[in-house]
Design a protein around this motif. Structure first.
Motif, PDB file in Angstrom:
ATOM      1  N   ASP A  72      30.276 -72.144   2.496  1.00 12.25           N
ATOM      2  CA  ASP A  72      30.905 -71.749   1.347  1.00 12.25           C
ATOM      3  C   ASP A  72      29.808 -71.957   0.091  1.00 12.25           C
ATOM      4  O   ASP A  72      28.952 -72.937   0.025  1.00 12.25           O
ATOM      5  CB  ASP A  72      31.992 -72.800   0.832  1.00 12.25           C
ATOM      6  CG  ASP A  72      32.906 -72.212  -0.287  1.00 12.25           C
ATOM      7  OD1 ASP A  72      32.810 -71.171  -0.764  1.00 12.25           O
ATOM      8  OD2 ASP A  72      33.616 -72.925  -0.837  1.00 12.25           O
ATOM      9  N   VAL A  73      29.813 -71.233  -1.155  1.00 14.72           N
ATOM     10  CA  VAL A  73      29.015 -71.169  -2.167  1.00 14.72           C
ATOM     11  C   VAL A  73      30.229 -71.277  -3.431  1.00 14.72           C
ATOM     12  O   VAL A  73      30.766 -70.386  -3.780  1.00 14.72           O
ATOM     13  CB  VAL A  73      28.183 -69.909  -2.314  1.00 14.72           C
ATOM     14  CG1 VAL A  73      27.326 -70.015  -3.680  1.00 14.72           C
ATOM     15  CG2 VAL A  73      27.040 -69.856  -1.088  1.00 14.72           C
ATOM     16  N   ARG A  74      30.213 -72.330  -3.894  1.00 14.87           N
ATOM     17  CA  ARG A  74      30.960 -72.530  -5.216  1.00 14.87           C
ATOM     18  C   ARG A  74      30.515 -72.521  -6.476  1.00 14.87           C
ATOM     19  O   ARG A  74      29.228 -73.087  -6.499  1.00 14.87           O
ATOM     20  CB  ARG A  74      31.724 -74.246  -5.187  1.00 14.87           C
ATOM     21  CG  ARG A  74      32.403 -74.471  -3.759  1.00 14.87           C
ATOM     22  CD  ARG A  74      32.897 -75.816  -3.899  1.00 14.87           C
ATOM     23  NE  ARG A  74      33.718 -76.146  -2.917  1.00 14.87           N
ATOM     24  CZ  ARG A  74      33.291 -76.658  -1.830  1.00 14.87           C
ATOM     25  NH1 ARG A  74      32.120 -77.061  -1.458  1.00 14.87           N
ATOM     26  NH2 ARG A  74      34.295 -76.922  -0.575  1.00 14.87           N
ATOM     27  N   ILE A  75      30.929 -71.578  -7.277  1.00 16.71           N
ATOM     28  CA  ILE A  75      30.357 -71.014  -8.513  1.00 16.71           C
ATOM     29  C   ILE A  75      31.178 -71.599  -9.674  1.00 16.71           C
ATOM     30  O   ILE A  75      32.390 -71.682  -9.517  1.00 16.71           O
ATOM     31  CB  ILE A  75      30.245 -69.463  -8.544  1.00 16.71           C
ATOM     32  CG1 ILE A  75      29.457 -68.933  -7.429  1.00 16.71           C
ATOM     33  CG2 ILE A  75      29.494 -69.087  -9.914  1.00 16.71           C
ATOM     34  CD1 ILE A  75      29.520 -67.523  -7.297  1.00 16.71           C
ATOM     35  N   PRO A  76      30.734 -72.075 -10.839  1.00 17.85           N
ATOM     36  CA  PRO A  76      31.564 -72.754 -11.744  1.00 17.85           C
ATOM     37  C   PRO A  76      32.367 -71.736 -12.548  1.00 17.85           C
ATOM     38  O   PRO A  76      32.463 -70.362 -12.258  1.00 17.85           O
ATOM     39  CB  PRO A  76      30.440 -73.033 -12.942  1.00 17.85           C
ATOM     40  CG  PRO A  76      29.232 -73.272 -12.291  1.00 17.85           C
ATOM     41  CD  PRO A  76      29.406 -72.355 -10.988  1.00 17.85           C
ATOM     42  N   GLY A  77      33.892 -72.059 -12.817  1.00 24.38           N
ATOM     43  CA  GLY A  77      34.754 -71.195 -13.275  1.00 24.38           C
ATOM     44  C   GLY A  77      34.345 -70.272 -14.377  1.00 24.38           C
ATOM     45  O   GLY A  77      34.805 -69.110 -14.218  1.00 24.38           O
ATOM     46  N   GLN A  78      33.591 -70.631 -15.369  1.00 21.36           N
ATOM     47  CA  GLN A  78      33.017 -69.994 -16.432  1.00 21.36           C
ATOM     48  C   GLN A  78      32.349 -68.662 -15.822  1.00 21.36           C
ATOM     49  O   GLN A  78      32.529 -67.658 -16.427  1.00 21.36           O
ATOM     50  CB  GLN A  78      32.590 -70.706 -17.637  1.00 21.36           C
ATOM     51  CG  GLN A  78      32.116 -70.090 -18.741  1.00 21.36           C
ATOM     52  CD  GLN A  78      31.336 -70.895 -19.693  1.00 21.36           C
ATOM     53  OE1 GLN A  78      31.277 -72.020 -19.622  1.00 21.36           O
ATOM     54  NE2 GLN A  78      31.140 -70.098 -20.821  1.00 21.36           N
ATOM     55  N   LEU A  79      31.486 -69.047 -14.864  1.00 19.75           N
ATOM     56  CA  LEU A  79      30.563 -68.098 -14.397  1.00 19.75           C
ATOM     57  C   LEU A  79      31.413 -66.974 -13.630  1.00 19.75           C
ATOM     58  O   LEU A  79      31.061 -65.865 -13.543  1.00 19.75           O
ATOM     59  CB  LEU A  79      29.450 -68.408 -13.560  1.00 19.75           C
ATOM     60  CG  LEU A  79      28.461 -67.802 -13.032  1.00 19.75           C
ATOM     61  CD1 LEU A  79      27.606 -67.012 -13.937  1.00 19.75           C
ATOM     62  CD2 LEU A  79      27.492 -68.707 -12.157  1.00 19.75           C
TER      63      LEU A  79
END
Length: 291
Positions: free
Chosen positions: A193-200
């Protein structure tokens, strides 16, 4: 050249602790004889303590007076361990699953993300796994974490999202080369998994939506252009054959009557009304009745 210096191949072999075999020496043979004699004297009892069962998927590394016996592990089946002078270590040869926890990584384009993965490896040399590293599983786990961070730190976010298989293959190659001295073979590496910040995520979603909307508008404009060209060609065909327009009217009437037969709007050309009711098509004046 110093004749006492050893070759690089010999130095590499000597770096593998436990591979070289040396004699026990005089004291060693004395202790070996004493241990063997003690086993014979206490045979009915000591036999149950000296015989060890090694399972099919295990190997035993026997250390006699601190030295590894032979250049390979023993087993599977029954092995003999002499009391007081022999110590054995069991090594599991089955594939081990190493779950890498989420690692916070700063990508090359300065995006902070969290990536986790899983590593599948197995021990192919029990002697190297025992003699060359203190805790082979802990060492492999920490090395997998470090390698994951180092490799992903050189990639951009788009490369990480699009090229997971290539990145996993490069991580597997680096791990396999680094753990070869420990008797470890890395079978497979997967990025889970690759978790990206919510704003991004919201920014990327807005960008994707704008791209899809622009593509839809371009397709709609191309469709209108193709439709206008088709209408232009149809008008040229109708201009060459005026009766075709009347046939098109009748076809439209048939279609409307089939779908909604309650109300029918029938367009009637004005030139058809010429001579009927005294209506002139050219100047819309009443033409006297010539009867």
């Amino acid at each position: 050249m110093d004749p006492g210096a050893s070759s690089p191949e010999k130095q590499d072999k000597e770096n593998l602790v436990g591979i070289k075999s040396k004699g026990l020496g005089v004291c060693g043979w004395i202790l070996f004889s004493f241990s063997f004699l003690l086993m014979i004297i206490t045979f009915p009892i000591s036999i149950w303590m000296c015989l060890k069962i090694i399972k099919e998927y295990e190997r035993a590394v026997v250390l006699r007076l601190g030295r590894i016996q032979g250049d390979k592990a023993k087993g599977p089946g029954l092995i003999l361990v002499l009391p007081c002078i022999d110590v054995f270590v069991k090594v599991d040869l089955r594939t081990v699953t190493c779950n890498i926890p989420p690692q916070e990584i700063l990508t090359r384009d300065s995006v902070t993300t969290q990536v986790d993965g899983v590593v599948y490896y197995r021990i192919y040399s029990a002697v190297s796994a025992v003699a060359n590293v203190n805790d082979v599983h802990q060492a492999t786990f920490l090395l997998a974490q470090t390698t994951l961070r180092n490799v992903l730190g050189t990639q951009t976010l788009s490369q990480i999202l699009a090229g997971r298989e290539e990145i996993a293959h490069s991580i597997q190659t680096l791990l396999d080369d680094a753990t070869k001295l420990w008797g470890i073979q890395v079978a497979q590496v997967e990025i889970k998994d690759v978790r990206i910040p919510g704003q991004l995520q919201r920014s990327m979603a807005a960008e994707a939506e704008a791209t899809r909307e622009a593509r839809a508008r371009v397709l709609a404009a191309e469709g209108e252009m193709n439709a206008s060209e088709a209408l232009k060609s149809a008008s040229k065909v109708l201009a060459e054959s005026p009766i075709a327009l009347q046939l098109r009217y009748l076809q439209t009437l048939t279609t409307v009557a089939t779908e909604k037969n309650s109300t029918i709007v029938f367009p009637l050309p004005m030139n058809v009304l010429e001579g009927v009711g005294g209506i002139s098509y050219s100047n819309h004046k009443t033409v006297p009745n010539r009867t």
